[in-house]
Motif scaffolding. Structure first.
Motif, PDB file in Angstrom:
ATOM      1  N   UNK A 121       0.837  -1.193   0.000  1.00 35.01           N
ATOM      2  CA  UNK A 121       0.000   0.000   0.000  1.00 35.01           C
ATOM      3  C   UNK A 121       0.873   1.244   0.000  1.00 35.01           C
ATOM      4  N   UNK A 122       0.266   2.363  -0.433  1.00 34.57           N
ATOM      5  CA  UNK A 122       0.961   3.648  -0.480  1.00 34.57           C
ATOM      6  C   UNK A 122       0.024   4.746   0.013  1.00 34.57           C
ATOM      7  N   UNK A 123       0.633   5.817   0.539  1.00 31.23           N
ATOM      8  CA  UNK A 123      -0.106   6.990   1.002  1.00 31.23           C
ATOM      9  C   UNK A 123       0.466   8.236   0.335  1.00 31.23           C
ATOM     10  N   UNK A 124      -0.417   9.201   0.031  1.00 34.39           N
ATOM     11  CA  UNK A 124       0.007  10.515  -0.444  1.00 34.39           C
ATOM     12  C   UNK A 124       0.275  11.432   0.735  1.00 34.39           C
ATOM     13  N   UNK A 125       1.210  12.357   0.554  1.00 40.19           N
ATOM     14  CA  UNK A 125       1.516  13.364   1.567  1.00 40.19           C
ATOM     15  C   UNK A 125       0.455  14.455   1.513  1.00 40.19           C
ATOM     16  N   UNK A 126      -0.014  14.925   2.675  1.00 37.65           N
ATOM     17  CA  UNK A 126      -1.122  15.884   2.721  1.00 37.65           C
ATOM     18  C   UNK A 126      -0.740  17.229   3.324  1.00 37.65           C
ATOM     19  N   UNK A 196      -8.560  18.314   1.516  1.00 30.92           N
ATOM     20  CA  UNK A 196      -9.180  17.876   0.263  1.00 30.92           C
ATOM     21  C   UNK A 196      -8.417  16.706  -0.379  1.00 30.92           C
ATOM     22  N   UNK A 197      -7.210  16.427   0.134  1.00 28.37           N
ATOM     23  CA  UNK A 197      -6.413  15.336  -0.423  1.00 28.37           C
ATOM     24  C   UNK A 197      -6.764  14.033   0.274  1.00 28.37           C
ATOM     25  N   UNK A 198      -7.149  13.028  -0.521  1.00 22.78           N
ATOM     26  CA  UNK A 198      -7.352  11.684   0.027  1.00 22.78           C
ATOM     27  C   UNK A 198      -5.999  10.995   0.057  1.00 22.78           C
ATOM     28  N   UNK A 199      -5.490  10.745   1.251  1.00 26.03           N
ATOM     29  CA  UNK A 199      -4.129  10.237   1.390  1.00 26.03           C
ATOM     30  C   UNK A 199      -4.000   8.766   1.050  1.00 26.03           C
ATOM     31  N   UNK A 452      -4.655   6.676  -7.443  1.00 22.52           N
ATOM     32  CA  UNK A 452      -5.189   7.465  -6.332  1.00 22.52           C
ATOM     33  C   UNK A 452      -6.699   7.662  -6.479  1.00 22.52           C
ATOM     34  N   UNK A 453      -7.287   8.426  -5.576  1.00 27.22           N
ATOM     35  CA  UNK A 453      -8.740   8.582  -5.556  1.00 27.22           C
ATOM     36  C   UNK A 453      -9.260   9.347  -6.762  1.00 27.22           C
ATOM     37  N   UNK A 454      -8.384  10.096  -7.444  1.00 27.38           N
ATOM     38  CA  UNK A 454      -8.769  10.806  -8.646  1.00 27.38           C
ATOM     39  C   UNK A 454      -8.528  10.013  -9.913  1.00 27.38           C
ATOM     40  N   UNK A 455      -8.209   8.707  -9.759  1.00 26.54           N
ATOM     41  CA  UNK A 455      -7.937   7.801 -10.879  1.00 26.54           C
ATOM     42  C   UNK A 455      -6.652   8.155 -11.628  1.00 26.54           C
ATOM     43  N   UNK A 456      -5.761   8.908 -10.989  1.00 28.22           N
ATOM     44  CA  UNK A 456      -4.438   9.159 -11.558  1.00 28.22           C
ATOM     45  C   UNK A 456      -3.495   8.055 -11.108  1.00 28.22           C
ATOM     46  N   UNK A 457      -2.684   7.554 -12.047  1.00 25.72           N
ATOM     47  CA  UNK A 457      -1.706   6.509 -11.739  1.00 25.72           C
ATOM     48  C   UNK A 457      -0.364   7.149 -11.403  1.00 25.72           C
ATOM     49  N   UNK A 458       0.123   6.894 -10.207  1.00 28.06           N
ATOM     50  CA  UNK A 458       1.338   7.534  -9.698  1.00 28.06           C
ATOM     51  C   UNK A 458       2.422   6.478  -9.502  1.00 28.06           C
TER      52      UNK A 458
END
Length: 515
Positions: A121-126, A196-199, A452-458
């Motif tokens: 799993x991965x998390x985005x920085x907020x 607003x960022x889903x981590x 991610x939650x916006x369907x962007x592949x990172x």
């Protein structure tokens, strides 16, 4: 009372640690840089053996720096990590907006990724605080940074962090707030969290493509998806399998045999938008049925609940706006959802392939041993690229590619990009370092990513690479799926497209080591 914590090693560190402990007992608070024991590991990929911070040594704009990563603390619905950056010389230094962020998020840590490679799993920085990322740091001092992420699971004892332009810190300890050595509540409050960022967490996935791009295989924790080119399986406007079909369907058989308990198997035909809807619908159904029948002849499917369907032109992978894209859309998609996904772990890591295990394709650029490095050019400036080793860790291979120029050079934004035909499979950013691939026979293992939650592949690699200066050795961390080999080949395809020439180079004989 305020106690200042300095970056020291060896006996000095012990003495300062004792003083800080006494200070804390007297009600003082501890701030600034961390105390690190002597003998800490260094390099682009490092792991903590205990509760100590993980040490990364790297170069930024020609200056050697050290980052001490950890501990991590879960509190108030967030995971916060302490990161202390100091110079390895007596000179002052400054960080940059492109170091841990970039674009609209310059002078933040938005490009840092919190990972659990064990849990995939991965998390985005907020956090969006610019504190510590905008000022010069005096000689002998350090800067303390606090990236913030979503809350890690309660039972997680350690996490991994990817720092663009620095490296990957493996096994960063997760501790209670009282053991953190910093004011956790104040650090979270000062991080300027963007709610607003889903981590996350977001599931990691890996993609393996055939070197001739005739098939690709994507894996995550739940399922395996194999896309096989309709142009290779069938003649134009035909549902009769070609002579090469068994070769490509062999990779599907390999995946099926990883799961003796079976599960669900969905086979779906797809076409491009040439011809009318009704014709395309019928063709896609006939092609899916032909693949299903042949798989049943190649292997036992009694443990699998098989469904066969056609989607015609209704679900393209990419827009039908070019011949190349239409070719991607002509495919048969085979999705395996096993009853017991853990059965695959009993086999070699990432058993199976996208296109067989034959000879590797011919290189498109210079070739040399990874530890020795290879001479390249960046916008006409001589430079060198190398990859000393990769670390095998929790089903992944982690490496740090290094690039050193002979003089200052403006780096083209698309230098490290993969060709369009592969880029569009995952719709990755054109600016990210997607071009690092591992070759195993005729299969090409691409960088690990997540959606991610916006369907962007990172991707788990550098988001981009800023300009280089003379004396710089830029560290570019990458995470790949484990190929199961003792040595690997790192290959960049290059190729021309509308944006220009991407870097083409091949590094061989790269040893796989344990952390």
């Amino acid at each position: 009372m305020l106690c200042r914590r300095e970056v020291l090693t060896g006996s000095a560190a012990v003495a300062v640690a004792a003083a800080l402990a006494a200070c804390a007992d007297d009600g003082g608070s501890v701030t600034d840089a961390s105390v690190v024991p002597s003998g800490s590991a260094s390099g682009g990929v490092t792991a903590s053996a205990n509760s100590d911070p993980v040490v990364l040594k790297w170069t930024w704009k020609g200056q050697a720096l050290t980052s001490r990563v950890g501990p991590a603390v879960v509190q108030s619905g967030y995971t916060i990590v302490r990161v202390v950056v100091s110079a390895d010389s007596d000179e002052s230094f400054s960080l940059s907006g492109w170091l841990f962020g970039g674009g609209l998020d310059a002078y933040t840590m938005a490009a840092v990724r919190l990972l659990s490679l064990r849990d995939k799993i991965a998390f985005l920085e907020v956090g969006r605080s610019k504190e510590g990322l905008t000022a010069d740091v005096e000689a002998g001092a350090s800067v303390e940074l606090f990236p913030v992420f979503g809350a890690a699971p309660e039972d997680m004892k350690s996490v991994d962090l990817l720092f663009p332009n620095a490296g990957v810190a493996l096994g960063v300890p997760v501790v209670d707030a009282g053991e953190a050595g910093f004011d956790v509540t104040a650090a979270i409050a000062g991080s300027k969290i963007d709610e607003d960022i889903h981590s996350g967490p977001f599931e990691l996935s890996s993609l393996v493509v055939a070197a001739d791009r005739s098939a690709d295989t994507e894996k995550d924790d739940v399922s395996t998806t194999v896309n096989v080119s309709g142009d290779v399986l069938f003649a134009t406007d035909s549902a009769e399998l070609t002579d090469r079909a068994d070769e490509l369907l062999g990779s599907v058989v390999e995946q099926l045999e990883l799961y003796p308990s079976g599960g669900e198997l969905a086979i779906t035909g797809h076409t491009d938008d040439v011809a009318d809807d009704a014709y395309n619908q019928g063709l896609s159904e006939r092609r899916a049925k032909a693949v299903s029948d042949r798989l049943g002849e190649l292997t036992e499917l009694s443990a699998w609940e098989v469904s066969v369907s056609g989607k015609g032109e209704s679900e393209p992978r990419v827009a039908n706006d070019s011949d190349e894209n239409r070719q991607l859309n002509r495919r048969v998609e085979i999705v395996l959802t096993p009853t017991d996904p853990s059965e695959a772990s009993a086999t070699a890591p990432n058993a199976g392939s996208a296109g067989g295990s034959g000879d590797v394709p011919e290189p498109k650029g210079p070739v040399g041993r990874g530890p020795d490095g290879v001479d390249i050019e960046i916008d006409g400036v001589p430079a060198r690229i190398s990859l000393d080793s990769v670390v095998r860790y929790e089903g992944y291979l982690i490496g740090t590619v290094k690039i050193s120029p002979e003089q200052e050079v403006s780096v083209p934004l698309f230098l490290l990009r993969i060709p369009d035909e592969l880029l569009y499979i995952r719709m990755w950013s054109s600016y990210a370092a997607t071009g690092f691939t591992l070759l195993k026979g005729e299969s090409r293992h691409l960088v690990v990513d997540f959606t991610d939650s916006g369907e962007d592949n990172r991707i788990l690699a550098n988001h981009e690479m800023s300009n280089l200066v003379a004396g710089d050795t830029r560290s570019l961390p990458v995470v790949w799926p484990d190929t199961g080999e003792d040595t690997v080949i790192m290959d960049m395809i290059g190729e021309d497209d509308a944006f220009g020439q991407h870097l083409a180079v091949r590094l061989t004989d790269i040893p796989v080591v344990e952390p």
